[in-house]
Scaffold this motif. Structure first.
Motif, mmCIF file in Angstrom:
data_model
loop_
_atom_site.group_PDB
_atom_site.id
_atom_site.type_symbol
_atom_site.label_atom_id
_atom_site.label_comp_id
_atom_site.label_asym_id
_atom_site.label_seq_id
_atom_site.Cartn_x
_atom_site.Cartn_y
_atom_site.Cartn_z
ATOM 1 N N ASP A 74 26.855 46.321 28.431
ATOM 2 C CA ASP A 74 26.550 47.417 29.352
ATOM 3 C C ASP A 74 26.730 46.971 30.797
ATOM 4 O O ASP A 74 27.340 47.674 31.612
ATOM 5 C CB ASP A 74 25.108 47.890 29.151
ATOM 6 C CG ASP A 74 24.981 48.976 28.104
ATOM 7 O OD1 ASP A 74 25.863 49.842 28.039
ATOM 8 O OD2 ASP A 74 23.994 48.963 27.361
ATOM 9 N N LEU A 75 26.169 45.821 31.109
ATOM 10 C CA LEU A 75 26.250 45.318 32.479
ATOM 11 C C LEU A 75 27.696 45.059 32.883
ATOM 12 O O LEU A 75 28.096 45.353 34.016
ATOM 13 C CB LEU A 75 25.425 44.044 32.612
ATOM 14 C CG LEU A 75 23.908 44.221 32.556
ATOM 15 C CD1 LEU A 75 23.210 42.874 32.545
ATOM 16 C CD2 LEU A 75 23.414 45.068 33.721
ATOM 17 N N ALA A 76 28.477 44.520 31.944
ATOM 18 C CA ALA A 76 29.890 44.260 32.239
ATOM 19 C C ALA A 76 30.621 45.553 32.599
ATOM 20 O O ALA A 76 31.414 45.594 33.550
ATOM 21 C CB ALA A 76 30.557 43.584 31.046
ATOM 22 N N ALA A 77 30.352 46.618 31.846
ATOM 23 C CA ALA A 77 30.981 47.909 32.129
ATOM 24 C C ALA A 77 30.501 48.461 33.466
ATOM 25 O O ALA A 77 31.287 49.059 34.227
ATOM 26 C CB ALA A 77 30.669 48.890 31.001
ATOM 27 N N TYR A 78 29.229 48.260 33.755
ATOM 28 C CA TYR A 78 28.666 48.735 35.024
ATOM 29 C C TYR A 78 29.310 48.018 36.200
ATOM 30 O O TYR A 78 29.759 48.653 37.163
ATOM 31 C CB TYR A 78 27.161 48.501 35.031
ATOM 32 C CG TYR A 78 26.442 49.075 36.223
ATOM 33 C CD1 TYR A 78 26.411 50.449 36.442
ATOM 34 C CD2 TYR A 78 25.783 48.247 37.132
ATOM 35 C CE1 TYR A 78 25.737 50.993 37.534
ATOM 36 C CE2 TYR A 78 25.112 48.783 38.219
ATOM 37 C CZ TYR A 78 25.087 50.148 38.410
ATOM 38 O OH TYR A 78 24.430 50.684 39.500
ATOM 39 N N TYR A 79 29.388 46.708 36.112
ATOM 40 C CA TYR A 79 29.988 45.930 37.200
ATOM 41 C C TYR A 79 31.472 46.266 37.363
ATOM 42 O O TYR A 79 31.974 46.380 38.486
ATOM 43 C CB TYR A 79 29.818 44.434 36.934
ATOM 44 C CG TYR A 79 28.385 43.968 36.857
ATOM 45 C CD1 TYR A 79 27.378 44.581 37.606
ATOM 46 C CD2 TYR A 79 28.016 42.891 36.038
ATOM 47 C CE1 TYR A 79 26.058 44.152 37.533
ATOM 48 C CE2 TYR A 79 26.707 42.448 35.981
ATOM 49 C CZ TYR A 79 25.730 43.080 36.714
ATOM 50 O OH TYR A 79 24.431 42.647 36.643
ATOM 51 N N LYS A 80 32.176 46.421 36.244
ATOM 52 C CA LYS A 80 33.596 46.748 36.315
ATOM 53 C C LYS A 80 33.815 48.104 36.993
ATOM 54 O O LYS A 80 34.789 48.311 37.727
ATOM 55 C CB LYS A 80 34.228 46.762 34.929
ATOM 56 C CG LYS A 80 35.744 47.013 34.943
ATOM 57 C CD LYS A 80 36.343 46.979 33.553
ATOM 58 C CE LYS A 80 37.861 47.127 33.614
ATOM 59 N NZ LYS A 80 38.274 48.410 34.207
#
Length: 231
Positions: free
Chosen positions: A139-145
């Protein structure tokens, strides 16, 4: 039955909540900063801190709300392009739980922020999630991306998110993985941390997608450890 309450900015704020036996709204004082709004009028943020909402997690929240009432208000902003509607900042799982189980006659207690942009509301939700139940690393990876795609550099995203640039590179590794590996990760996102994604991405470069996918399957089945992924 007791009425839920919460402390906001040093003040005691009493909420309306649900009588679990009759599903009726119990009367109580609501601070002027808060209001009951229809959960169906709340739209998802275009920069959601989470993208994975498991049915079992929604049910856990719903059961808690039915049993004990809504303990904390959600945070929303007025939708600037759809008058009468709102955009979520923090509390989307509670919105989904309210909609799915028709809690409180589909009403949810909210604090409406008129001084925040949608992006600022998103970061508010991000900070609240970190303090409560952290999202998965996927989730965090998608948010940061999402912020990187909007034009922020990875260093700027790291600074805004409060993580090191080195750690941000581990989250960015999710974006380099083959789609088949990502599909596998989505079946068990709690298992695959940013650390695992980083080492799988290295293996993918060194040995190819098939080898990395095979390793990811073995890791999922507990046949490989993080230490072995690093090897």
């Amino acid at each position: 039955p007791p009425v839920s309450s919460s402390v906001q900015a040093g003040e005691q704020t009493h909420f309306r909540t649900v009588d679990k036996h009759s599903n009726n709204v119990l009367e109580a004082h609501i601070d002027s900063e808060y209001t009951l709004i229809d959960a169906g009028l709340i739209d998802q943020n275009s920069h959601p801190p989470r993208t994975i909402y498991l049915d079992e997690n929604i049910k856990i929240i719903a059961d808690s709300m039915i049993e004990s009432g809504q303990r904390d208000a959600i945070h929303v902003i007025p939708n600037p392009t759809k008058p009468g509607r709102f955009i979520i900042g923090d509390g989307w799982t509670r919105v989904l739980a309210t909609r799915s189980y028709n809690i409180n006659d589909n009403k949810v207690l909210a604090k409406i922020h008129t001084d925040l942009t949608e992006e600022q509301a998103s970061w508010l939700g991000y900070s609240q999630n970190k303090d409560r139940t952290p999202p998965t690393d996927l989730d965090l990876a998608a948010y940061y991306k999402g912020w990187n795609d909007k034009g922020m550099t990875w260093d700027e995203v790291a600074n805004r998110a409060g993580v090191s640039s080195a750690l941000m590179s581990y989250f960015a590794a999710f974006n380099r993985l083959d789609t088949d590996i990502l599909a596998l990760i989505k079946t068990s996102p709690q298992r695959f941390t940013a650390n695992a994604a980083y080492h799988l991405s290295r293996l993918q470069v060194q040995a190819g997608c098939d080898a990395a996918l095979n390793m990811a399957n073995r890791f999922l089945m507990n046949e490989q450890s993080i230490r072995q992924l690093k090897a």
